[in-house]
Design an enzyme around this catalytic site. Sequence first.
Site, short mmCIF file in Angstrom:
data_model
loop_
_atom_site.label_atom_id
_atom_site.label_comp_id
_atom_site.label_asym_id
_atom_site.label_seq_id
_atom_site.Cartn_x
_atom_site.Cartn_y
_atom_site.Cartn_z
NE ARG A 115 70.21 93.79 66.37
CZ ARG A 115 70.39 93.60 65.09
NH1 ARG A 115 71.37 92.57 64.75
NH2 ARG A 115 69.69 94.07 64.26
CG ASN A 142 68.05 91.43 67.20
OD1 ASN A 142 68.05 91.87 68.25
ND2 ASN A 142 67.70 91.96 66.21
#
Length: 96
Positions: free
Chosen positions: A18, A36
Amino acid sequence: MSAKEFFVEGRVQGVGFRAFVQRAAVERRLSGWVRNLADGRVQAQVTGDPKALVEMERLLHQGPTGARVESVCSRPCSEEPWDEFDVRPTVTDSGS
């Protein structure tokens, strides 16, 4: 401007994916978000210049050191007026 939603599968959680996506997006002046998913994938919605979106998709296939990307699925999505690129909390179940 254009917008895409991406789903990335493989070893993409717990490896800084990320943060990698956020950094790449900011460098390319893209806006949107990444998070996620409970099933182990990473999801991102990205808005910006079409050429920068092509470059972002290429980078998603690569991922950061330690990631193992097995597939990247993309589809057009509606453009949203995001001001920046955020890392969102992990989705903890399929209902979130």
